[in-house]
Design a protein around this motif. Structure first.
Motif: not given
Length: 126
Positions: A48-52, A68-87
């Protein structure tokens, strides 16, 4: 001020024995730097209060997101899940990751699951 020795991400990941059990390997201000091995899926949750931040070291990670969105990550890639977003992180094969999370971030947010790991078990002395 405490000066740390350099940290090898590969060596830190070798020490992780259980999937979905992050291990703290460093701290930058109010952020933990963690390593983890993933296999299968965790659980739908939000912070609820933190990005990851998820950074893939090896393998391929799929992060399911609300709407219904998906993010696909390969080696060397990163993604930030914003606070409050179900994942829900999903790893078809073993994935090694680095997580950067605020020290207050609960492993599975407010969702209790058999895979939830309290911070006490993530710290180096655990």
């Amino acid at each position: 001020m405490q000066i740390m020795d350099p940290v090898s991400i590969a060596e830190a990941l070798e020490l992780v024995k259980d999937h979905w059990t992050p291990r703290v390997v460093g701290r930058v201000n109010d952020q933990y730097v963690k390593v983890a091995k993933l296999l299968g899926e965790l659980v739908w949750h939000a912070h609820d209060n933190e990005d990851e931040m998820f950074l893939v070291v090896y393998g391929h990670l799929r992060i399911q997101l609300e709407g219904d969105r998906e993010v696909l990550l390969d080696p060397g890639q990163f993604f930030i899940v914003p606070k409050g977003v179900q994942h829900n992180p999903v790893a078809e094969e073993e994935v090694g990751i680095v997580l950067i999370e605020t020290v207050t971030t609960a492993h599975t947010g407010s969702v209790e699951s058999p895979r939830s790991v309290p911070i006490e078990r993530q710290l180096p002395s655990a």
